[in-house]
Design an enzyme around this catalytic site. Structure first.
Site, PDB file in Angstrom:
ATOM      1  N   GLY A  16       0.685  -1.376   0.233  1.00 39.70           N
ATOM      2  CA  GLY A  16      -0.400  -0.181   0.067  1.00 39.70           C
ATOM      3  C   GLY A  16       1.097   1.455   0.193  1.00 39.70           C
ATOM      4  CB  ALA A  17       4.124   1.759  -0.506  1.00 37.89           C
ATOM      5  CB  SER A 145      -6.247   1.058  13.241  1.00 40.98           C
ATOM      6  OG  SER A 145      -7.120   2.314  13.984  1.00 40.98           O
ATOM      7  CE1 TYR A 157      -8.666   0.085   9.602  1.00 41.04           C
ATOM      8  CE2 TYR A 157      -9.269   1.226  11.240  1.00 41.04           C
ATOM      9  CZ  TYR A 157      -8.001   1.290   9.996  1.00 41.04           C
ATOM     10  OH  TYR A 157      -7.664   2.331   9.547  1.00 41.04           O
ATOM     11  CB  THR A 159     -13.236  -7.244  13.902  1.00 37.64           C
ATOM     12  OG1 THR A 159     -14.336  -6.578  14.290  1.00 37.64           O
ATOM     13  CG2 THR A 159     -13.207  -8.364  13.964  1.00 37.64           C
ATOM     14  CE  LYS A 161      -5.821  -1.167  10.211  1.00 28.77           C
ATOM     15  NZ  LYS A 161      -4.728  -1.507   9.115  1.00 28.77           N
TER      16      LYS A 161
HETATM   17  P1  NAP Z   1      -4.852   4.971   2.089  1.00 29.15           P
HETATM   18  O1  NAP Z   1      -4.299   6.490   1.775  1.00 29.15           O
HETATM   19  O2  NAP Z   1      -5.667   4.775   1.638  1.00 29.15           O
HETATM   20  O3  NAP Z   1      -3.713   3.719   1.358  1.00 29.15           O
HETATM   21  C1  NAP Z   1      -3.930   2.515   0.924  1.00 29.15           C
HETATM   22  C2  NAP Z   1      -2.937   2.192   0.398  1.00 29.15           C
HETATM   23  O4  NAP Z   1      -3.067   0.577   0.353  1.00 29.15           O
HETATM   24  C3  NAP Z   1      -3.357   2.542  -0.806  1.00 29.15           C
HETATM   25  O5  NAP Z   1      -2.593   2.991  -1.828  1.00 29.15           O
HETATM   26  C4  NAP Z   1      -4.243   1.726  -1.433  1.00 29.15           C
HETATM   27  O6  NAP Z   1      -4.321   1.512  -3.040  1.00 29.15           O
HETATM   28  C5  NAP Z   1      -3.603   0.131  -0.789  1.00 29.15           C
HETATM   29  N1  NAP Z   1      -4.168  -0.851  -1.091  1.00 29.15           N
HETATM   30  C6  NAP Z   1      -5.504  -1.130  -0.880  1.00 29.15           C
HETATM   31  N2  NAP Z   1      -5.994  -2.028  -0.951  1.00 29.15           N
HETATM   32  C7  NAP Z   1      -5.045  -2.753  -1.470  1.00 29.15           C
HETATM   33  C8  NAP Z   1      -4.867  -4.193  -1.594  1.00 29.15           C
HETATM   34  N3  NAP Z   1      -5.674  -5.222  -1.588  1.00 29.15           N
HETATM   35  N4  NAP Z   1      -3.278  -4.858  -2.190  1.00 29.15           N
HETATM   36  C9  NAP Z   1      -2.468  -3.489  -2.372  1.00 29.15           C
HETATM   37  N5  NAP Z   1      -2.620  -2.109  -1.960  1.00 29.15           N
HETATM   38  C10 NAP Z   1      -3.877  -2.283  -1.697  1.00 29.15           C
HETATM   39  O7  NAP Z   1      -4.539   4.914   3.766  1.00 29.15           O
HETATM   40  P2  NAP Z   1      -3.625   5.378   4.553  1.00 29.15           P
HETATM   41  O8  NAP Z   1      -4.704   6.231   5.719  1.00 29.15           O
HETATM   42  O9  NAP Z   1      -2.188   5.918   4.240  1.00 29.15           O
HETATM   43  O10 NAP Z   1      -3.534   3.433   6.068  1.00 29.15           O
HETATM   44  C11 NAP Z   1      -2.221   3.650   5.644  1.00 29.15           C
HETATM   45  C12 NAP Z   1      -2.648   2.449   6.821  1.00 29.15           C
HETATM   46  O11 NAP Z   1      -2.372   2.635   8.116  1.00 29.15           O
HETATM   47  C13 NAP Z   1      -3.767   1.682   6.133  1.00 29.15           C
HETATM   48  O12 NAP Z   1      -3.553  -0.101   7.085  1.00 29.15           O
HETATM   49  C14 NAP Z   1      -4.906   1.620   7.648  1.00 29.15           C
HETATM   50  O13 NAP Z   1      -5.728   1.141   8.039  1.00 29.15           O
HETATM   51  C15 NAP Z   1      -3.639   2.523   8.635  1.00 29.15           C
HETATM   52  N6  NAP Z   1      -3.747   3.314   9.814  1.00 29.15           N
HETATM   53  C16 NAP Z   1      -4.009   4.215   9.122  1.00 29.15           C
HETATM   54  C17 NAP Z   1      -4.594   5.505  10.088  1.00 29.15           C
HETATM   55  C18 NAP Z   1      -5.182   6.841   9.518  1.00 29.15           C
HETATM   56  O14 NAP Z   1      -5.934   8.088  10.171  1.00 29.15           O
HETATM   57  N7  NAP Z   1      -4.757   7.231   7.991  1.00 29.15           N
HETATM   58  C19 NAP Z   1      -4.471   5.155  11.083  1.00 29.15           C
HETATM   59  C20 NAP Z   1      -4.510   4.042  11.830  1.00 29.15           C
HETATM   60  C21 NAP Z   1      -4.220   3.092  11.207  1.00 29.15           C
HETATM   61  P3  NAP Z   1      -5.686   2.619  -3.839  1.00 29.15           P
HETATM   62  O15 NAP Z   1      -4.336   3.995  -3.915  1.00 29.15           O
HETATM   63  O16 NAP Z   1      -5.427   1.480  -5.129  1.00 29.15           O
HETATM   64  O17 NAP Z   1      -6.402   1.424  -3.038  1.00 29.15           O
END
Ligand code: NAP
Length: 256
Positions: A16-17, A145, A157, A159, A161
């Site tokens: 997800g980078a 999370s 989500y 569950t 996490k």
């Molecule tokens: P984001 O901006 O939505 O980025 C997530 C990335 O994961 C996107 O590039 C997405 O691709 C990719 N992705 C989704 N499904 C995938 C799959 N099946 N295979 C490969 N890649 C996939 O999310 P973020 O906020 O940076 O969050 C990153 C992580 O931190 C997640 O696990 C999230 O649950 C966790 N987190 C985030 C927060 C927050 O406040 N932001 C808080 C706690 C935890 P697409 O763009 O193509 O969908």
């Protein structure tokens, strides 16, 4: 981080980078000296992250794979090993939201979230561990999370996490003898596309959402992707070898 000037460059995979926390983490690990596989659903989506790393003098490769698809995961890890070197760092960051109150949550919403977060982390960890065991060194960091502690509208989500915390502790027990540590970072509110989408769903501006959340956070600001990347960098580094099975909350205050 490489141990000496002549040690081979270690390889890290960040899932997800293409954006958000994953992109910041890929950049930070590249700055730490790793060759970084920027894995996302579509290789083209990772191009900006790769370009930023290369511009800063690092080495990176965009790889396309759906982390919930077993065959795609196997192919992606094989490609990384062949083109960048055996991966000894894995950051399971790919994530999706399908928020809804329980009575409105569909089975598809449930399955999608479990598939990406839990099945994805399982498949990626299983595919990469053999390289780590062969190397006698490895670092797995899972993105949990603060929602793991419970959050309205996020039965799926929260569950997933919380499940990642169980996976983290179990893999730490299984893989420790091979020099592999497994930890989780559990971010609170981080300003990314994911939280922007949540604001939109709630019908408020992202700025208002950020201000409301910041007021509840002890350090009085929301987090940035870099805040999480810096924590991952520590857990991915050689200096954290006696820290395993832990959950590090990166949330601007104590959460548990
Ligand atoms: P984001 O901006 O939505 O980025 C997530 C990335 O994961 C996107 O590039 C997405 O691709 C990719 N992705 C989704 N499904 C995938 C799959 N099946 N295979 C490969 N890649 C996939 O999310 P973020 O906020 O940076 O969050 C990153 C992580 O931190 C997640 O696990 C999230 O649950 C966790 N987190 C985030 C927060 C927050 O406040 N932001 C808080 C706690 C935890 P697409 O763009 O193509 O969908």
């Amino acid at each position: 981080m490489t141990d000496s000037a002549d040690a081979p460059q270690r390889t890290a995979i960040v899932t997800g980078a293409a954006r958000g926390i994953g992109a910041a983490t890929a950049g930070r690990l590249a700055a730490d000296g790793y060759a970084v596989a920027v894995l996302d659903l579509d290789a083209a989506a990772g191009a900006d992250t790769v370009a930023a790393i290369e511009k800063a003098g690092g080495r990176a490769l965009a790889v396309g794979a759906d982390v919930s698809d077993e065959a795609q995961v196997t192919a992606a890890v094989d490609e990384v090993a062949e083109r960048l070197g055996a991966p000894t760092v894995l950051v399971n960051n790919a994530g999706v939201l399908r928020d809804n109150l329980l009575f409105k949550m569909t089975a598809a919403d449930w399955d999608t979230v479990m598939g990406v977060h839990l099945r994805g982390a399982f498949l990626m960890s299983r595919a990469v561990q053999k390289h780590m065991v062969d190397a006698g060194f490895g670092r797995i960091v899972n993105l949990s999370s603060s929602s793991a502690l419970g959050n309205r509208g996020q039965a799926n989500y929260a569950t997933a996490k919380a499940g990642l915390q169980g996976l983290t502790k179990t893999l730490a027990i299984e893989l420790g003898r091979f020099g592999v540590t497994v930890n989780a970072v559990a971010p609170g509110f981080i300003a990314t596309d994911m939280t922007a989408a949540t604001a939109e769903r709630m019908g408020i501006t992202f700025e208002q959402f950020r201000q409301d959340c910041a007021a509840q956070i002890p350090v009085r600001r929301v987090g940035t992707p870099q805040d999480v990347a810096d924590a991952v960098s520590y857990l991915a580094g050689a200096g954290s070898g006696f820290v395993s099975g832990q959950v590090l909350y990166v949330a601007g205050g104590p959460l548990n």
